[in-house]
Every structure is written in C-alpha cells, then in structure tokens.
Design a protein around this motif. Sequence first.
Motif, PDB file in Angstrom:
ATOM      1  N   SER A 275       0.864  -1.180   0.000  1.00  0.00           N
ATOM      2  CA  SER A 275       0.000   0.000   0.000  1.00  0.00           C
ATOM      3  C   SER A 275       0.896   1.224   0.000  1.00  0.00           C
ATOM      4  O   SER A 275       1.146   1.848   1.043  1.00  0.00           O
ATOM      5  CB  SER A 275      -0.926  -0.013   1.220  1.00  0.00           C
ATOM      6  OG  SER A 275      -1.719  -1.173   1.230  1.00  0.00           O
ATOM      7  N   LYS A 278      -0.129   4.545   1.614  1.00  0.00           N
ATOM      8  CA  LYS A 278      -0.121   4.599   3.067  1.00  0.00           C
ATOM      9  C   LYS A 278       1.248   4.997   3.593  1.00  0.00           C
ATOM     10  O   LYS A 278       1.360   5.695   4.606  1.00  0.00           O
ATOM     11  CB  LYS A 278      -0.531   3.236   3.630  1.00  0.00           C
ATOM     12  CG  LYS A 278      -0.567   3.182   5.154  1.00  0.00           C
ATOM     13  CD  LYS A 278      -1.013   1.815   5.643  1.00  0.00           C
ATOM     14  CE  LYS A 278       0.042   0.758   5.371  1.00  0.00           C
ATOM     15  NZ  LYS A 278      -0.327  -0.555   5.945  1.00  0.00           N
ATOM     16  N   HIS A 279       2.309   4.575   2.885  1.00  0.00           N
ATOM     17  CA  HIS A 279       3.657   4.832   3.371  1.00  0.00           C
ATOM     18  C   HIS A 279       4.231   6.162   2.885  1.00  0.00           C
ATOM     19  O   HIS A 279       4.896   6.861   3.649  1.00  0.00           O
ATOM     20  CB  HIS A 279       4.584   3.689   2.945  1.00  0.00           C
ATOM     21  CG  HIS A 279       4.209   2.370   3.534  1.00  0.00           C
ATOM     22  ND1 HIS A 279       4.292   2.098   4.875  1.00  0.00           N
ATOM     23  CD2 HIS A 279       3.725   1.236   2.956  1.00  0.00           C
ATOM     24  CE1 HIS A 279       3.891   0.858   5.111  1.00  0.00           C
ATOM     25  NE2 HIS A 279       3.532   0.320   3.963  1.00  0.00           N
ATOM     26  N   GLU A 346      -7.107   6.901  -2.784  1.00  0.00           N
ATOM     27  CA  GLU A 346      -8.307   6.862  -1.958  1.00  0.00           C
ATOM     28  C   GLU A 346      -9.573   6.918  -2.808  1.00  0.00           C
ATOM     29  O   GLU A 346      -9.666   7.681  -3.768  1.00  0.00           O
ATOM     30  CB  GLU A 346      -8.295   8.041  -0.978  1.00  0.00           C
ATOM     31  CG  GLU A 346      -9.444   8.040   0.008  1.00  0.00           C
ATOM     32  CD  GLU A 346      -9.394   9.216   0.971  1.00  0.00           C
ATOM     33  OE1 GLU A 346     -10.276   9.300   1.850  1.00  0.00           O
ATOM     34  OE2 GLU A 346      -8.477  10.048   0.832  1.00  0.00           O
TER      35      GLU A 346
END
Length: 475
Positions: A275, A278-279, A346
Amino acid sequence: MADSPDEDMSEEREPLQKDLTCPVCQGIFRDPVLLPCTHSFCRECQVSSMKYNKRCPLCRKDFEEGQVVANRALSDACETYLKTKHTRPKLESGGEDCCNLHLKPLELYCEKDEEPVCVDCVSLHSTHRLLSLRDGAPVCKRELSFKVQIFEKKVESYKKTTHKLNNAVEYIKYQAGQAENQIKSEFERLHAALVTEEALRLKALATEEEEKIAAIQELIANTNEDIVTLKELIDTLKKEMGNEDLPLLKNFQNLKRKAQWTREDPCLPDDSLLSMGKHVGALSYKIWKNMQAHVKYNPVVLNPNSASPWLSLNADLTSVKESAERLTAPDNPERFDPCVFVLGVEGYTAGKHRWDVIVGDNPRWIVGVCRESVTRKKKFTLSTSRGVWSIGLSKGAYTASTPERTELQVQQRPEKIRVKLNMDRGEVSFWDGGTAKHLVTLTHKFDEKMYPIFGPGLHNTPMILAPGKIAVHTS
C-alpha cells in the motif's frame, strides 16, 4: 469321485435362478407382483406392460389394475438368494469375475452406466450402448488421457504462475526499496523532529513488506504442493491405464471420481502489493502537527499499483507522465493494461472532495472520476455508461465523457483543471483552475466507491497533482 460342494451348489443354483427370474427383464425379481393368472413379474415390468394393454405378458389373459397384488413370498426368496450369491464359485473359463446378478462372465461394457456387464444383462441395458471389453477399454482410456492432458497443461500453467508470483515478490522488494528511499529522504529534510516518526514508518513498511511477501510465498508453496499432487494424480492415472482391460473398467468409476480438481487456480490476489499510498502518499501532511512550516499536502495521491506499465510516477506519487519504455510490473488485478490510466489511492463513498490537476500544455489528457469496478484489463471507450465521468483534450477539442461525447466550449486553454466531487448530491463538476470558470457538471446517483482517474496521454509533459492549502484551526 464325489462331486465337490461347489459343484453341487452350482448345480442347485441354476434351476433356482431360473425360477427366480422375471420372464420380462430376465433378471432376478425386484418387488415381484402376482397377477390373477398366477404369473409373477417385477412390479416395474408389470407397470411398463400396462402402458400398452392390461394383459398378462405370458398367457395374454386380461386383468384389472386392482387385481395385482404383491408376491411377498417370492420377494423373500429372491432376497435370500441374492444374499447367498457371494458364495458362488469362479467360472472355470479363465477365472474371470462374474456378474453378481446372473453369475456369468463380464463380457460387455455399458457406456452409459460405465460398468462391465454379462450377456444376460443386455435386457436391463436395452437403451444403452454396449461395447465389447476390447472396445470399451479404449473409450475409458481416451477419457482418462483427456484428464491427464488437462492436468499436464495445468501443471505447466501453475509453473508459469509460480514464475509470475516470484516476479511479484521481487517487485514488492523493489517497491519497498523505492518507499524506503522516499521515506528516508523526507525524514532527512525534517530529521531533527522526525527521528521517532521515521522509525515508526519504516517499521510499518517493513511489516507490510514481510506480510505481503509471506502471503505470496505461502501461495507459492501451496501452488508447488498442488503441482506435486497433480503429478501424483497423473502418475496414478497413467499407472491404472496400463492395467488389463477388465480391472481398468471395474475401477474406472473410482478413478473418474479421483480424477477431479476442484481447487481454484492460483493467481495474484487483490491487494497483494504494498500500500504505497499509506507509506509515502502525502507523508508530510500526516506529520503536519510537528512541522507545520514544512508540510506539503496533496488531496489526492496516485496509486502505482493501478498505473499502466507505460506510465512513470514520481517518488511522492503526485506526478505522472509517459514512460519511454514499458515498465516491468506485476499484472495485478488493480492495474490498467492496455489502457494508459492511473487511479488515486483513496476512493470516496460520501462527502465533498476537491483536487487540482496541472495539465500544462499537454495536447492530450483526461481527468475525472470512475467506479471502483471500471474495466482494467481491456480497452474501453471513456463514457458515463462505462462508469467514467471525465473531461479530456484530444486533437484540439475538449469533450465530456457522455455517451454522445459532449464538446465543451473553452475560450482560453486551461493549464489547471479543478475537479469537485459531491457524492451526496451525485455531482462531479470541472473548472478552469486558473480562472475559476465552470466548464461542465455531470450528474449521477453514485452507488459505488468512486476513484479519481488520470490519463496523461503518451507525452513527456507530466500531469501534476497540485498541493492543497492547509488551514490550522485551534480552540
């Protein structure tokens, strides 16, 4: 010399078997019934005979349906006879197995019931295709050979899948390297206040990398086990196919049951890659409380796992452009290929959302939103009917992705496109981000998660996601 007990039993069985044989089907009575004329038949044979006329099949005497009664004594005798049939001797002709019903050699093969039968069973299989054992064995072998071929092809397919899965592991490591470099770079810029945060995020990255690789390695291990199982099944079938005809035919139904493969074919599952958003997506925004002066916020960041192999994304996932050559990337389910698109990380199911896209002087592009279920693995025409609400520039014309391709009247070429998505009202509107001039609004009752979609066209000019403004409110 006295006759053996087996010979005596055989001599006794022959007339007894004749007495217990239905004159219609030539088999041992099954649920026998007695007619007024004292003749007995299987109930099923009697019912079948009554379809044509109400006469005894032997003496032709008339009877009424209500005159037919169950012959319980004969039924009991047949049951007793069948219970003792296992004591019958083998026939002297080569010691072949015998028919359980008629005590005769199994010389024919019923293609429908897939079992060997004797000559007296012919009447029980009158509507079936009967073959000699010599002709029946190749039929079974052909079917088993077909199974073997399927499994051999599946083994080759699984080997190729394993190779792809190994490549996916390497790609995840490459992704992890990219993310690690970006994370370190960002933390170097802010390192004094962010040492603790850096360690936490690197740990989260390492954990996800380990989990994702472990999940795929488990899938690889399972696939290798399937390959071994399939090979064993192939060897078993080949070994059984080498047996004599009769043993093969008798064991055919069991082999056929074993020759099934119900497990799903291995493939790279959804959400198998890291992901990245996310990072490294909007990383500085996530730590803005400690470093407000250095925070950079992007309302939308790009999802590299969805990007076409012909697109190149920058390190912080806020810019995309054509790649000079096709990039090596796993063919995961989220990725667009062959269409040259990329989605935002997203998706939205409710609320209001806004983002700006700098298109510059790129002569061809598309910007908008799409359903989560939009087609990924084949070419399609951008249209609201295909789950895409967008505007674009192509061949000097600005159009909206309505089914009839609505052309937009644009007086001044916009270099920045603003997208406003109102999920609650079912609207997505497009604006000139520089002049704040409204271009078009598309409406729809969005009943699925919606994602930003970007198509920069195959040009060197990058499409850039403009940073958003940050407002800090305290109370």
